[in-house]
Design an enzyme around this catalytic site. Sequence first.
Site, PDB file in Angstrom:
ATOM      1  N   LYS A  11      11.510  -9.060   2.125  1.00 19.15           N
ATOM      2  CA  LYS A  11      12.862  -8.524   2.323  1.00 19.15           C
ATOM      3  C   LYS A  11      13.863  -9.609   2.764  1.00 19.15           C
ATOM      4  O   LYS A  11      13.460 -10.704   3.183  1.00 19.15           O
ATOM      5  CB  LYS A  11      12.794  -7.395   3.355  1.00 19.15           C
ATOM      6  CG  LYS A  11      11.993  -6.169   2.874  1.00 19.15           C
ATOM      7  CD  LYS A  11      12.026  -5.049   3.916  1.00 19.15           C
ATOM      8  CE  LYS A  11      11.265  -3.818   3.436  1.00 19.15           C
ATOM      9  NZ  LYS A  11      11.358  -2.689   4.401  1.00 19.15           N
ATOM     10  N   TYR A  51      14.570   2.874  -3.626  1.00 24.79           N
ATOM     11  CA  TYR A  51      14.260   3.638  -2.403  1.00 24.79           C
ATOM     12  C   TYR A  51      14.738   5.091  -2.496  1.00 24.79           C
ATOM     13  O   TYR A  51      14.943   5.740  -1.472  1.00 24.79           O
ATOM     14  CB  TYR A  51      14.878   2.949  -1.189  1.00 24.79           C
ATOM     15  CG  TYR A  51      14.007   1.864  -0.574  1.00 24.79           C
ATOM     16  CD1 TYR A  51      12.747   2.169  -0.044  1.00 24.79           C
ATOM     17  CD2 TYR A  51      14.440   0.549  -0.490  1.00 24.79           C
ATOM     18  CE1 TYR A  51      11.945   1.199   0.536  1.00 24.79           C
ATOM     19  CE2 TYR A  51      13.643  -0.439   0.091  1.00 24.79           C
ATOM     20  CZ  TYR A  51      12.400  -0.100   0.605  1.00 24.79           C
ATOM     21  OH  TYR A  51      11.604  -1.063   1.193  1.00 24.79           O
ATOM     22  N   PHE A  59      18.510   6.850   7.511  1.00 26.57           N
ATOM     23  CA  PHE A  59      18.621   5.391   7.427  1.00 26.57           C
ATOM     24  C   PHE A  59      18.838   4.880   5.998  1.00 26.57           C
ATOM     25  O   PHE A  59      18.910   3.675   5.772  1.00 26.57           O
ATOM     26  CB  PHE A  59      17.375   4.731   8.038  1.00 26.57           C
ATOM     27  CG  PHE A  59      16.064   5.163   7.398  1.00 26.57           C
ATOM     28  CD1 PHE A  59      15.631   4.611   6.198  1.00 26.57           C
ATOM     29  CD2 PHE A  59      15.263   6.133   7.996  1.00 26.57           C
ATOM     30  CE1 PHE A  59      14.432   5.002   5.617  1.00 26.57           C
ATOM     31  CE2 PHE A  59      14.059   6.536   7.429  1.00 26.57           C
ATOM     32  CZ  PHE A  59      13.642   5.964   6.226  1.00 26.57           C
ATOM     33  N   ARG A  87      -1.050  -3.099   3.178  1.00 24.59           N
ATOM     34  CA  ARG A  87      -0.392  -2.388   4.289  1.00 24.59           C
ATOM     35  C   ARG A  87      -0.991  -2.794   5.637  1.00 24.59           C
ATOM     36  O   ARG A  87      -0.289  -2.840   6.652  1.00 24.59           O
ATOM     37  CB  ARG A  87      -0.433  -0.881   4.055  1.00 24.59           C
ATOM     38  CG  ARG A  87       0.474  -0.477   2.874  1.00 24.59           C
ATOM     39  CD  ARG A  87       0.517   0.998   2.633  1.00 24.59           C
ATOM     40  NE  ARG A  87       1.254   1.734   3.645  1.00 24.59           N
ATOM     41  CZ  ARG A  87       2.581   1.878   3.670  1.00 24.59           C
ATOM     42  NH1 ARG A  87       3.344   1.296   2.749  1.00 24.59           N
ATOM     43  NH2 ARG A  87       3.162   2.579   4.604  1.00 24.59           N
ATOM     44  N   THR A  93       5.390  -0.035  10.417  1.00 21.94           N
ATOM     45  CA  THR A  93       6.805  -0.105  10.019  1.00 21.94           C
ATOM     46  C   THR A  93       7.675  -0.653  11.150  1.00 21.94           C
ATOM     47  O   THR A  93       8.533  -1.511  10.927  1.00 21.94           O
ATOM     48  CB  THR A  93       7.304   1.316   9.639  1.00 21.94           C
ATOM     49  OG1 THR A  93       6.374   1.892   8.721  1.00 21.94           O
ATOM     50  CG2 THR A  93       8.685   1.260   9.013  1.00 21.94           C
ATOM     51  N   ARG A 104       4.514  -8.069  10.175  1.00 26.53           N
ATOM     52  CA  ARG A 104       5.636  -7.481  10.917  1.00 26.53           C
ATOM     53  C   ARG A 104       5.596  -7.851  12.403  1.00 26.53           C
ATOM     54  O   ARG A 104       6.641  -8.031  13.028  1.00 26.53           O
ATOM     55  CB  ARG A 104       5.661  -5.968  10.691  1.00 26.53           C
ATOM     56  CG  ARG A 104       6.229  -5.636   9.299  1.00 26.53           C
ATOM     57  CD  ARG A 104       5.984  -4.215   8.905  1.00 26.53           C
ATOM     58  NE  ARG A 104       6.739  -3.817   7.716  1.00 26.53           N
ATOM     59  CZ  ARG A 104       6.494  -2.698   7.036  1.00 26.53           C
ATOM     60  NH1 ARG A 104       5.538  -1.886   7.410  1.00 26.53           N
ATOM     61  NH2 ARG A 104       7.213  -2.408   5.971  1.00 26.53           N
ATOM     62  N   ASN A 114      12.362  -5.405   8.598  1.00 23.73           N
ATOM     63  CA  ASN A 114      10.943  -5.560   8.907  1.00 23.73           C
ATOM     64  C   ASN A 114      10.172  -6.395   7.878  1.00 23.73           C
ATOM     65  O   ASN A 114       8.980  -6.215   7.678  1.00 23.73           O
ATOM     66  CB  ASN A 114      10.296  -4.195   9.173  1.00 23.73           C
ATOM     67  CG  ASN A 114      10.349  -3.283   7.965  1.00 23.73           C
ATOM     68  OD1 ASN A 114      10.887  -3.660   6.946  1.00 23.73           O
ATOM     69  ND2 ASN A 114       9.780  -2.105   8.076  1.00 23.73           N
ATOM     70  N   HIS A 117       7.967  -5.024   2.199  1.00 25.87           N
ATOM     71  CA  HIS A 117       7.684  -3.678   1.681  1.00 25.87           C
ATOM     72  C   HIS A 117       6.350  -3.724   0.963  1.00 25.87           C
ATOM     73  O   HIS A 117       6.029  -4.722   0.318  1.00 25.87           O
ATOM     74  CB  HIS A 117       8.758  -3.231   0.677  1.00 25.87           C
ATOM     75  CG  HIS A 117       8.290  -2.099  -0.204  1.00 25.87           C
ATOM     76  ND1 HIS A 117       8.376  -0.781   0.180  1.00 25.87           N
ATOM     77  CD2 HIS A 117       7.678  -2.086  -1.414  1.00 25.87           C
ATOM     78  CE1 HIS A 117       7.838  -0.018  -0.764  1.00 25.87           C
ATOM     79  NE2 HIS A 117       7.414  -0.787  -1.748  1.00 25.87           N
ATOM     80  N   GLU A 128       6.339   1.392  -9.020  1.00 29.39           N
ATOM     81  CA  GLU A 128       7.127   0.302  -8.432  1.00 29.39           C
ATOM     82  C   GLU A 128       6.892  -1.019  -9.182  1.00 29.39           C
ATOM     83  O   GLU A 128       7.823  -1.808  -9.346  1.00 29.39           O
ATOM     84  CB  GLU A 128       6.783   0.151  -6.949  1.00 29.39           C
ATOM     85  CG  GLU A 128       7.295   1.331  -6.126  1.00 29.39           C
ATOM     86  CD  GLU A 128       6.943   1.254  -4.647  1.00 29.39           C
ATOM     87  OE1 GLU A 128       7.280   2.196  -3.922  1.00 29.39           O
ATOM     88  OE2 GLU A 128       6.341   0.249  -4.216  1.00 29.39           O
TER      89      GLU A 128
HETATM   90  P1  RTP Z   1       8.155   0.070   3.116  1.00 27.46           P
HETATM   91  O1  RTP Z   1       8.304   1.326   2.283  1.00 27.46           O
HETATM   92  O2  RTP Z   1       9.423  -0.762   3.163  1.00 27.46           O
HETATM   93  O3  RTP Z   1       6.939  -0.709   2.773  1.00 27.46           O
HETATM   94  O4  RTP Z   1       7.906   0.486   4.642  1.00 27.46           O
HETATM   95  P2  RTP Z   1       7.034   1.664   5.200  1.00 27.46           P
HETATM   96  O5  RTP Z   1       6.276   2.358   4.106  1.00 27.46           O
HETATM   97  O6  RTP Z   1       6.264   1.104   6.350  1.00 27.46           O
HETATM   98  O7  RTP Z   1       8.149   2.620   5.783  1.00 27.46           O
HETATM   99  P3  RTP Z   1       8.952   3.841   5.092  1.00 27.46           P
HETATM  100  O8  RTP Z   1       8.785   5.037   5.955  1.00 27.46           O
HETATM  101  O9  RTP Z   1       8.590   3.941   3.641  1.00 27.46           O
HETATM  102  O10 RTP Z   1      10.451   3.366   5.229  1.00 27.46           O
HETATM  103  C1  RTP Z   1      11.015   2.455   4.321  1.00 27.46           C
HETATM  104  C2  RTP Z   1      11.815   1.415   5.062  1.00 27.46           C
HETATM  105  O11 RTP Z   1      12.976   2.009   5.607  1.00 27.46           O
HETATM  106  C3  RTP Z   1      13.321   1.354   6.811  1.00 27.46           C
HETATM  107  N1  RTP Z   1      13.350   2.309   7.896  1.00 27.46           N
HETATM  108  N2  RTP Z   1      14.260   2.326   8.815  1.00 27.46           N
HETATM  109  N3  RTP Z   1      15.818   2.929  11.092  1.00 27.46           N
HETATM  110  C4  RTP Z   1      14.759   3.691  10.808  1.00 27.46           C
HETATM  111  O12 RTP Z   1      14.442   4.655  11.466  1.00 27.46           O
HETATM  112  C5  RTP Z   1      13.977   3.343   9.633  1.00 27.46           C
HETATM  113  N4  RTP Z   1      12.889   3.958   9.220  1.00 27.46           N
HETATM  114  C6  RTP Z   1      12.473   3.302   8.120  1.00 27.46           C
HETATM  115  C7  RTP Z   1      12.278   0.291   7.075  1.00 27.46           C
HETATM  116  O13 RTP Z   1      12.775  -0.939   6.568  1.00 27.46           O
HETATM  117  C8  RTP Z   1      11.110   0.769   6.243  1.00 27.46           C
HETATM  118  O14 RTP Z   1      10.275  -0.300   5.901  1.00 27.46           O
HETATM  119 MG    MG Z   2       7.197   3.063   2.323  1.00 23.02          MG
END
Ligand code: RTP
Ligand code: MG
Length: 140
Positions: A11, A51, A59, A87, A93, A104, A114, A117, A128
């Site tokens: 990112k 996304y 968010f 992962r 996250t 992370r 973070n 992805h 994807e």
């Molecule tokens: P990613 O999809 O980016 O690999 O991350 P992830 O599965 O660990 O998390 P996900 O729930 O899919 O959320 C996607 C991305 O959105 C941002 N986020 N911000 N501010 C917040 O509460 C919040 N929650 C999620 C993060 O950049 C997250 O990686």
């Molecule tokens: Mg995700």
Amino acid sequence: MAIERTLSIIKPDATRRNLTGKINAKFEDAGLRIVAQKRVKLSAEQAGKFYEVHKDRPFYGELVEFMASEPVVVQVLEGENAIAKNREVMGATNPANADAGTIRKEFAISMGENSVHGSDAPETAKEEIAYFFSGLELVG
Ligand code: RTP
Ligand code: MG
């Protein structure tokens, strides 16, 4: 165990700080092979579509703006159990909850910024990967 492929994105917070090599070393040390990789600057539209699954989350706007703010490195990682392994290497996250040694934990700035992805399931990995790469670009 099945050989899988997963989509990874380094990112903007990480590309800006020149961390691509250090992050790639974490993937390779975990036994994941980078079978495709390119640096791209996403438009807000491209980041928004990627996304889309999060479009109703509070968010979403901030996430799309961030992902389109500076270049990212999109890549395909291949290996045994690659989706879960990636992962694991990424960590939680929220970097505050990430285990020691994860990307992370070491590099992320915040929940939003973070650093990486990774696809979360075989079906999303397939979609994807196809979003960013043609079959000819995947060199296993
Ligand atoms: P990613 O999809 O980016 O690999 O991350 P992830 O599965 O660990 O998390 P996900 O729930 O899919 O959320 C996607 C991305 O959105 C941002 N986020 N911000 N501010 C917040 O509460 C919040 N929650 C999620 C993060 O950049 C997250 O990686
Ligand atoms: Mg995700």
